[in-house]
Design a protein around this motif. Structure first.
Motif, PDB file in Angstrom:
ATOM      1  N   GLY A   1      33.604  23.454  24.195  1.00  0.00           N
ATOM      2  CA  GLY A   1      35.235  23.179  23.708  1.00  0.00           C
ATOM      3  C   GLY A   1      35.976  23.876  24.764  1.00  0.00           C
ATOM      4  O   GLY A   1      37.156  23.177  25.255  1.00  0.00           O
TER       5      GLY A   1
ATOM      6  N   THR B   1      36.603  21.262  27.506  1.00  0.00           N
ATOM      7  CA  THR B   1      37.345  20.343  27.330  1.00  0.00           C
ATOM      8  C   THR B   1      38.558  20.895  27.487  1.00  0.00           C
ATOM      9  O   THR B   1      39.604  19.961  27.951  1.00  0.00           O
ATOM     10  CB  THR B   1      37.086  19.733  26.014  1.00  0.00           C
ATOM     11  OG1 THR B   1      35.837  19.784  25.627  1.00  0.00           O
ATOM     12  CG2 THR B   1      37.816  18.607  25.850  1.00  0.00           C
ATOM     13  N   ILE B   2      39.175  22.059  27.278  1.00  0.00           N
ATOM     14  CA  ILE B   2      40.344  22.706  27.314  1.00  0.00           C
ATOM     15  C   ILE B   2      40.452  22.608  28.792  1.00  0.00           C
ATOM     16  O   ILE B   2      41.757  22.297  29.535  1.00  0.00           O
ATOM     17  CB  ILE B   2      40.570  24.161  26.604  1.00  0.00           C
ATOM     18  CG1 ILE B   2      40.503  24.268  25.346  1.00  0.00           C
ATOM     19  CG2 ILE B   2      41.966  24.530  27.110  1.00  0.00           C
ATOM     20  CD1 ILE B   2      40.581  25.199  24.446  1.00  0.00           C
TER      21      ILE B   2
ATOM     22  N   ILE C   1      39.536  20.901  31.088  1.00  0.00           N
ATOM     23  CA  ILE C   1      40.040  19.497  31.721  1.00  0.00           C
ATOM     24  C   ILE C   1      41.290  19.071  31.009  1.00  0.00           C
ATOM     25  O   ILE C   1      42.382  18.272  31.992  1.00  0.00           O
ATOM     26  CB  ILE C   1      39.008  18.630  31.377  1.00  0.00           C
ATOM     27  CG1 ILE C   1      37.730  19.057  32.055  1.00  0.00           C
ATOM     28  CG2 ILE C   1      39.271  17.324  31.755  1.00  0.00           C
ATOM     29  CD1 ILE C   1      36.540  18.067  31.686  1.00  0.00           C
ATOM     30  N   ALA C   2      41.818  19.551  30.094  1.00  0.00           N
ATOM     31  CA  ALA C   2      43.194  18.972  29.341  1.00  0.00           C
ATOM     32  C   ALA C   2      44.294  19.716  29.674  1.00  0.00           C
ATOM     33  O   ALA C   2      45.083  19.309  29.035  1.00  0.00           O
ATOM     34  CB  ALA C   2      42.801  18.700  27.888  1.00  0.00           C
ATOM     35  N   ILE C   3      44.247  20.569  30.425  1.00  0.00           N
ATOM     36  CA  ILE C   3      45.551  21.541  30.441  1.00  0.00           C
ATOM     37  C   ILE C   3      45.835  21.443  32.004  1.00  0.00           C
ATOM     38  O   ILE C   3      45.132  21.807  32.745  1.00  0.00           O
ATOM     39  CB  ILE C   3      45.148  22.978  30.097  1.00  0.00           C
ATOM     40  CG1 ILE C   3      45.390  23.065  28.470  1.00  0.00           C
ATOM     41  CG2 ILE C   3      46.307  23.853  30.389  1.00  0.00           C
ATOM     42  CD1 ILE C   3      45.199  24.348  27.850  1.00  0.00           C
ATOM     43  N   PRO C   4      47.142  21.146  32.322  1.00  0.00           N
ATOM     44  CA  PRO C   4      47.433  21.166  33.887  1.00  0.00           C
ATOM     45  C   PRO C   4      47.202  22.672  34.371  1.00  0.00           C
ATOM     46  O   PRO C   4      47.533  23.661  33.583  1.00  0.00           O
ATOM     47  CB  PRO C   4      49.038  20.584  33.685  1.00  0.00           C
ATOM     48  CG  PRO C   4      49.186  20.257  32.439  1.00  0.00           C
ATOM     49  CD  PRO C   4      48.151  20.638  31.475  1.00  0.00           C
TER      50      PRO C   4
ATOM     51  N   VAL D   1      50.142  24.994  34.160  1.00  0.00           N
ATOM     52  CA  VAL D   1      50.115  25.726  32.860  1.00  0.00           C
ATOM     53  C   VAL D   1      49.151  26.913  32.671  1.00  0.00           C
ATOM     54  O   VAL D   1      49.568  27.920  32.360  1.00  0.00           O
ATOM     55  CB  VAL D   1      50.281  24.842  31.602  1.00  0.00           C
ATOM     56  CG1 VAL D   1      50.288  25.265  30.433  1.00  0.00           C
ATOM     57  CG2 VAL D   1      51.235  23.586  31.776  1.00  0.00           C
TER      58      VAL D   1
ATOM     59  N   ARG E   1      30.132  20.273  32.056  1.00  0.00           N
ATOM     60  CA  ARG E   1      29.552  19.140  31.222  1.00  0.00           C
ATOM     61  C   ARG E   1      28.539  18.264  31.985  1.00  0.00           C
ATOM     62  O   ARG E   1      27.420  17.857  31.142  1.00  0.00           O
ATOM     63  CB  ARG E   1      30.964  18.242  30.948  1.00  0.00           C
ATOM     64  CG  ARG E   1      31.593  18.843  29.829  1.00  0.00           C
ATOM     65  CD  ARG E   1      33.028  18.044  29.703  1.00  0.00           C
ATOM     66  NE  ARG E   1      32.880  16.533  29.729  1.00  0.00           N
ATOM     67  CZ  ARG E   1      33.739  15.917  28.995  1.00  0.00           C
ATOM     68  NH1 ARG E   1      34.345  16.421  27.995  1.00  0.00           N
ATOM     69  NH2 ARG E   1      33.593  14.710  28.936  1.00  0.00           N
TER      70      ARG E   1
ATOM     71  N   LEU F   1      19.967  17.800  29.490  1.00  0.00           N
ATOM     72  CA  LEU F   1      19.662  17.373  28.316  1.00  0.00           C
ATOM     73  C   LEU F   1      18.530  16.087  28.646  1.00  0.00           C
ATOM     74  O   LEU F   1      17.613  15.874  28.010  1.00  0.00           O
ATOM     75  CB  LEU F   1      20.812  16.826  27.413  1.00  0.00           C
ATOM     76  CG  LEU F   1      21.340  17.843  26.860  1.00  0.00           C
ATOM     77  CD1 LEU F   1      22.609  17.343  25.958  1.00  0.00           C
ATOM     78  CD2 LEU F   1      20.491  18.696  25.955  1.00  0.00           C
TER      79      LEU F   1
END
Lengths: 405, 311, 670
Positions: B139, B142-143, B145-148, B151, B195, B202
């Motif tokens: 999680g 992902t954050i 990667i997803a926040i500029p 910011v 990731r 795995l």
């Protein structure tokens, strides 16, 4: 050996085979992938979220939002935190109707004007009409919307009247509603993301497919070119290019061709994101081009172009879509980055990147107007989340080897 | 003998390609610079024509374009990037040599952080698949990667500097001042590496040789670290090339936000301020850097993975 | 390969550690006594070439002029913390000065014992040479017009040469370094006998349709082909070429800047020259009569000339240093020779300039702070962070949205008072629609300036009713304008654009900084609502912003003007037809005449009246729309003493002290 002619028996066996084949419901690659994708709940939620997002973004003008541009610039509403204060659109419906009537009348007069009427009269009428149109509240509050948007705003006013959703996401420095700005920003951000990705798709796929199919020195040369481009720090070139293209004379020249700031934007971004796509597609094409269906097409007399675009590319669409879902997030982040540098979309247009840049400026140790960064940030983060999950899900779904593990 | 010669030939080839790339970048940039309306030297003030002439002569703008193109290239071949347009007291070489070590140091920190946090999180996630830790790490990733990053940096300044009082707000010179910007810069890359490592682990953990290792009764920790990780890190190494490029880009934002006098902020200011000579110098240096990094990564890839051959 | 493969992890770790060690090796700087944020990175530390506030602060620390602006004795007792302290020009490199009866001749008596940082004395000759360098066309000084008050200065700066005039000619190919104007090559001084001009290029014909740029280009090219016949009076050998050949005193030379273009004369016999300028010593009104005495002759009485002398463009530079290292190398910390209270220890681009006390400074005992860091900080948010985190003691730029909050939570650290600065919009009167004064007045009346001050700037700025800010002694401004949307739309109708009908859309240009965009967005809505005018916004970077105004390539552009000296004239003379700062295309003969008359008027009261009449014209014609008058916005730590408010927001570093004992411990800040 004599050529055997098919006997009756052979024919009936053939018939039987055909019947059997007709009974089998063929499971295409796509159906199969879809079945697998449906089992992946994260990807499915993401998919539905994205579909909902695109629909709401498209129908934003129809939603009972406040105007994204209207400034309620007084002491109370400047940096007003989220609240439920009742608010209405700032115009009288009657005025709007009156203006519309007048405009319609003017337009009619303009149409009725005989062909030999003096040019001055015609020009005067046109000016009047333009002034009336500009005065129209829709144009004032929504910054000269296009035809479709206008129609949607009209429908919105017809259904909801002047009622708006209160500023549940707060207001910004000039008292503009953050919720409305996030929604309108979605339109720009999504369009930039999608169109830039599309440009990259068109260039990348055709380039990669051509290189892969043609092979030989053409392939080598084309791929070398990609390698060379790979080692150019494109971000720098893009910044350079955008500063250059926003220079006034250049801008005017481009505007004459109907290319505005945003268009430049996605063309430029799209033009740099195609490299990976080209490499991936080329690899796929090389592994496909010796398959029998290609030979069959060639025997059927298809030219290279037709083989590439009609036969090969549809077969690599799966992997292309996966890459597309992964390209859009990076494009959207890049848009935010350019907005941060002040090279992004220009006001009064809004995008999420622009909103976040405005928001982060008022996150300081002395005062934190958190709603200005949280809501656009949340919108962007959720979209990127969804795109990432969907991309992962699609990859798994389209590449059975990975999921069966 | 032959074993040594082959890499050398490849290296020479790579160098040739790098030169070609540099030339291409130079040509593109030159074309862009010279097609700016009004020419690259736009006076900011109405200066008498006589004075303008003098300045133009100084920057050779009164020569024919082809001559300027060749002269400028000649200078650059001698590592003379000429004087900065806007920082009048400095030459481009001086600006680069002042800014570059700062950016490099920041980049090294960021890259090391990204590797350290990324691989650790990835390994832990993979070995506790579907546990709470796994979900939490992924999680977070992902954050990341997803926040500029502007910011992220803005918020972390508030939290780390002003709420927790741990580190200084900005500037350059001490270790404390490097930590926060380096962490912010590394976040998306750490996330991506996590990731990659998880996915790689795995995959590897299901392979026969790991099963064999387990079957031999080796400690799980040893299996993971000594055997599995090695195989799982391959995609990470191949990601280092793009990661370096990304860190170069990201440093533009981070340096600006934290007021770090690195070449990233010089580049941004040059681009926004139309300091063409500085911009040209920066673009060429970054191109060279990227090429070198890509070559290095390819070589190390070939070294760790016997299946990979350099071409 | 296998060996390499095995060793790789260790190699990688070693490489990582090594680079880590290298990255850490950037040593820690010892802390400075006083640190302040100086805004943008300065463009240059050369006083003759610099412009702007950050440059002002640094140059004032490094150099000193004939006079320096300081508050009068005992100011600390006389003025409260919220009051502006008046500053007057006081003796610095010059101990004193006399003014002649007609106010045109200033005689400066140099201070004995004033030294450069290399130990040489500062003399009148240094000033004469520095001003010559500043006026030399090749220096391309932006502030050169600050010297245009001197007799002959403008002619020297723009190289205007006439037949019969005395000239100095620099011969081509005699310079030590082609790119350096100083040291100069061989100079021939003499008198112009004839000027042979080839026929004028077609662009200069009266009916030519060429644009201004093409015209001035054609003119310059044409002038380069002029052939001058000069009667040689003396030849000054250059350092490198002590024996100039072929030319003898008393002889004649026929010369041209570009012999190839001089078609009328045989090119082979022409002497190629670099410059032909009016003879500086004979024509320009500055003369070092002795090392102790500098005589300056002005074109006309200039009441504020002492203020100009105390302003940094007229500060001296060290000839030896400039000529030895050349420009720009002489401003490098290791080369720089200066005469101010501080010297430059090092300069890290976009980080800081470290200033250390100059032991050779004449008033060295007064200087309290030993080491000062001038930080280059780009973003206001960063500045605020650094201030609150105790990394800087004085913040000069603050994020506008936070100002009310800062005022509220730390009033003691936020001294603020009105400044002699006006925020205004330039209107390009050459654009269709905007060429109508009524339209411009309508635009002015339709801006709710009070709303802008209360909602956006919020630091106590005053809505501007006229151009000149209040607070200038003896000046009564003409009746100004108030927000009046009704009158505005009436004016617009009278101008032939009822409700904006037929008026082309207007674009507001601003530089991306501060609250400029927010203000523009606000005005966009005001104009749209009050006048029905379509308005577009365009935020650009500083260089582009200046360029657009220069080329009159805008509709409306924001601007700010800080007083160069405390006199209404600084806000008014920039709008005359010939001013380079005008940049609106507006030309008004009455206005020009009033300004010129005011310039020579000896009576102060009458002068102020003339200026007021000029301002009335400016308001009536509205080529500019004044929006508000600034207040100073600084954050200063309580342990900083000697920092005071003044109307120009300049703060001499020499007066500052740091007193950690007598200040409230633990400064405010969350």
């Amino acid at each position: 050996m004599a050529v055997s002619t098919p006997t009756q028996q052979d024919l009936s066996r053939y018939e039987l085979l055909l019947q059997e084949a007709a009974q089998i419901r063929g499971v295409s690659l796509w159906m199969d992938a879809w079945r697998r994708l449906r089992k992946n709940w994260a990807a499915m939620i993401s998919l539905w979220f994205l579909v909902a997002l695109v629909i709401t973004a498209f129908f934003t003008p129809f939603l009972p939002l406040q105007s994204p541009q209207f400034q309620l610039a007084d002491k109370e509403h400047k940096y007003q935190p989220p609240n439920l204060e009742r608010i209405e659109l700032n115009f009288q419906l009657e005025d709007a109707k009156q203006l519309e009537r007048e405009a319609a009348e003017l337009a009619a007069r303009l149409r009725r004007l005989p062909a030999d009427a003096p040019e001055k009269e015609r020009a005067d009428l046109r000016l009047d009409l333009a002034a009336k149109r500009r005065d129209h509240p829709f144009n004032r509050l929504w910054n000269e919307p296009g035809m479709l948007t206008s129609a949607m705003i009209r429908a919105r006013v017809a259904i909801f009247g002047r009622w708006c959703i209160p500023s549940i996401c707060g207001r910004d420095e000039l008292g503009r509603d953050v919720l409305a700005r996030v929604f309108w920003g979605a339109r720009v951000s999504l369009i930039v993301g999608a169109l830039a990705a599309l440009v990259s798709l068109v260039i990348g796929v055709s380039y990669g497919a051509s290189a892969g199919y043609l092979g030989g020195w053409v392939d080598a040369a084309m791929m070398r070119f990609v390698d060379v481009l790979y080692s150019i720090p494109f971000i720098f070139v893009v910044i350079f290019l955008i500063t250059f293209l926003s220079e006034e004379t250049t801008r005017n020249r481009l505007a004459a061709w109907g290319i505005d700031q945003i268009a430049i934007f996605y063309i430029v971004i799209g033009a740099i994101y195609w490299l990976t796509m080209a490499r991936v597609v080329r690899g796929q094409i090389i592994s496909l081009k010796h398959e029998q269906f290609v030979d069959a097409a060639r025997t059927g007399g298809a030219g290279s172009g037709r083989i590439i675009f009609r036969h090969l590319i549809p077969n690599v669409m799966g992997i292309v879509i996966v890459y597309l879902t992964l390209t859009i997030p990076s494009v959207m982040l890049f848009e935010a980055f350019l907005s941060y540098l002040g090279l992004g979309v220009k006001p009064p247009d809004v995008s999420w990147g622009l909103l976040m840049n405005e928001g982060i400026k008022v996150i300081t140790p002395v005062a934190i107007f958190w709603w200005l960064v949280l809501f656009p940030g949340l919108a962007l983060a959720m979209t990127l989340f969804a795109l990432n999950f969907l991309g992962d899900g699609l990859r798994d779904a389209l590449d059975p080897k990975m999921t069966n593990r | 003998m032959k074993g040594l010669l082959a890499p050398l030939i490849i290296l020479a080839k790579r160098a040739a390609w790098t030169l070609l790339t540099l030339w291409l970048v130079y040509t593109i940039s030159f074309a862009l610079m010279w097609s700016v309306p009004g020419g690259p030297f736009k006076s900011e003030k109405k200066i008498p024509e006589a004075i303008k002439r003098n300045i133009e002569a100084k920057f050779h703008f009164n020569d024919p374009v082809w001559k300027q193109y060749l002269d400028y290239m000649w200078d650059i071949c001698h590592f003379d990037f000429r004087a900065s347009f806007k920082l009048e007291d400095f030459t481009v070489n001086e600006v680069i040599s002042q800014g570059f070590p700062v950016s490099a140091s920041l980049g090294i920190f960021a890259l090391l952080f990204a590797l350290l946090f990324g691989t650790t999180a990835g390994v832990i996630s993979a070995s506790r698949r579907n546990s709470v830790i796994d979900v939490a790490f992924m999680g977070l990733a992902t954050i990341g990667i997803a926040i500029p990053n502007f910011v992220l940096a803005g918020i972390s300044i508030i939290v780390v500097v002003f709420w927790l009082h741990l580190l200084p707000a900005s500037g350059w010179g001490t270790i404390q001042q490097i930590l926060l910007p380096a962490l912010c810069l590394s976040a998306p890359f750490a996330a991506y590496i996590a990731r990659l490592t998880r996915a790689g682990m795995l995959e590897v953990l299901n392979l026969d040789y790991i099963r064999t290792a387990y079957a031999k009764g080796l400690l799980p920790r040893n299996v993971v670290i000594r055997h599995a990780l090695r195989g799982a890190l391959l995609p990470v190494v191949s990601y280092l090339g793009p990661a370096t490029a990304g860190i170069l880009t990201g440093s533009l934002v981070v340096e600006r936000l934290f007021n770090i006098p690195g070449s990233g902020s010089h580049f941004i200011e040059a681009a926004l301020g139309q300091d063409y000579t500085l911009e040209m110098g920066m673009v060429l240096v970054y191109t060279l850097l990227l090429s070198v990094m890509n070559t290095l990564v390819d070589f190390s890839y070939a070294v760790i993975d016997p299946r990979v051959k350099l071409e | 390969m296998p060996f390499l493969r095995k060793a790789f992890p260790y190699l990688a770790i070693a490489l990582g550690l090594a680079s880590l060690a290298w990255a850490v090796s950037f040593g820690t700087l010892p802390k400075a006594d006083f640190t302040f944020d100086n805004g943008n990175e300065i463009r240059t530390a050369d006083p003759s070439k610099a412009t702007g506030q950050p440059e002002n602060r640094v140059i004032n620390a490094l150099f000193e002029g004939l006079l320096r602006s300081l508050p009068d004795e005992g100011w600390e007792r006389k003025y409260g913390p919220g009051e502006n302290v008046p500053m007057t020009p006081q003796g610095a490199m010059a101990e004193s000065f006399d003014v002649s009866e007609d106010g045109r001749v200033y005689t400066f008596h140099m201070r004995k014992g004033a030294q450069w940082s290399n130990g040489d004395p500062v003399t009148a000759v240094d000033f004469a040479w520095s001003w010559r360098r500043m006026l030399h066309p090749e220096t391309a000084s932006e502030y050169a017009y600050q010297l245009y008050y001197l007799v002959g200065a403008e002619g020297y700066n723009t190289a205007v040469v006439q037949e019969g005039g005395l000239v100095e000619v620099e011969l081509d190919g005699t310079r030590r370094d082609k790119l350096q104007a100083f040291p100069r090559g061989t100079i021939v001084r003499g008198k112009v006998l004839t000027i042979t001009k080839p026929p004028e290029p077609p662009e200069l014909a009266k009916d030519s349709k060429a644009n201004a740029e093409a015209k001035s280009k054609a003119e310059a090219t044409w002038k380069e082909s002029w052939v001058y016949e000069v009667e040689v009076a003396s030849v000054e050998p250059s350092a490198e070429d002590p024996d100039p050949k072929q030319i003898s005193t008393g002889g004649k030379i026929v010369c041209c800047i570009d012999p190839a273009k001089a078609k009328s004369v045989d090119a082979g016999s022409l002497v190629k020259i670099l410059h032909i300028l009016p003879d500086f010593e004979e024509t320009v009104g500055v003369k070092a009569e002795s090392p102790e005495k500098l005589v300056v002759t002005l074109k006309s009485r200039t009441a504020y000339f002492d203020e100009l002398v105390a302003f940094y463009p007229l500060y001296p530079v060290n000839r030896k240093c400039v000529e030895e290292h050349g420009s720009p190398n002489w401003t490098k910390p290791e080369n720089l020779v200066c005469n101010g209270p501080y010297t430059m220890q090092f300069r890290r681009i976009r980080d800081r300039i470290r200033l250390v006390k100059n032991p050779k400074y004449w008033d060295e005992q007064q200087v309290q702070l030993q080491v000062i860091d001038a930080m280059a900080v780009k973003s206001e948010t960063t500045t605020l962070n650094m201030y609150l985190n105790d990394q800087i003691d004085w913040a000069t730029q603050l994020p506008p949205p936070m100002i009310p909050k800062l005022k509220q939570i730390m009033p003691k650290e936020f001294p603020s008072a009105p400044m002699l600065t006006v925020y205004l919009y330039r209107v390009n009167v050459t654009k269709p629609g905007l060429d109508n004064a009524k339209v411009r007045r309508a635009l002015n009346l339709a801006i709710d300036k009070k709303n802008i001050c209360e909602i956006i700037t919020r630091a106590g700025e005053v809505p501007a009713t006229s151009v000149v800010p209040p607070g200038l002694a003896g000046y009564t401004p003409p009746p100004g304008t108030q927000y009046d949307p009704k009158l505005a739309s009436k004016l617009l109708e009278e101008a032939g654009f009822p409700s904006g009908r037929g008026l082309p859309p207007i674009e507001i240009v601003y530089n991306e900084l501060d609250a400029h965009r927010t203000i523009a967005e606000r005005i966009q809505q005001m104009w749209r609502e009050n006048l029905g005018i379509g308005v577009q916004l365009r935020g650009v970077e500083w260089g582009t912003y200046l360029d657009l105004q220069n080329k009159l390539d805008y509709h409306v552009a924001r601007a700010g003007w800080i007083a160069d000296y405390p006199d209404p004239n600084t806000f008014l003379d920039m709008w005359t037809s010939s001013s380079q700062q005008n940049q609106t295309g507006w030309k008004n003969k009455d206005f020009d005449a009033l300004i010129e008359k005011a310039g020579t008027e000896p009576d102060r009261k009458k002068r102020m009246e003339l200026l007021r009449d000029a301002e009335a014209i400016l308001i009536e014609e509205s080529p500019i729309l004044p929006i508000y008058w600034y207040v100073s916005k600084n954050l200063v730590k309580p342990h900083v003493k000697g920092w005071f408010l003044n109307s120009q927001d300049t703060h001499p570093l020499t007066l500052l002290r740091v007193d950690h004992e007598n200040s409230p411990i633990g400064s405010a800040g969350p």
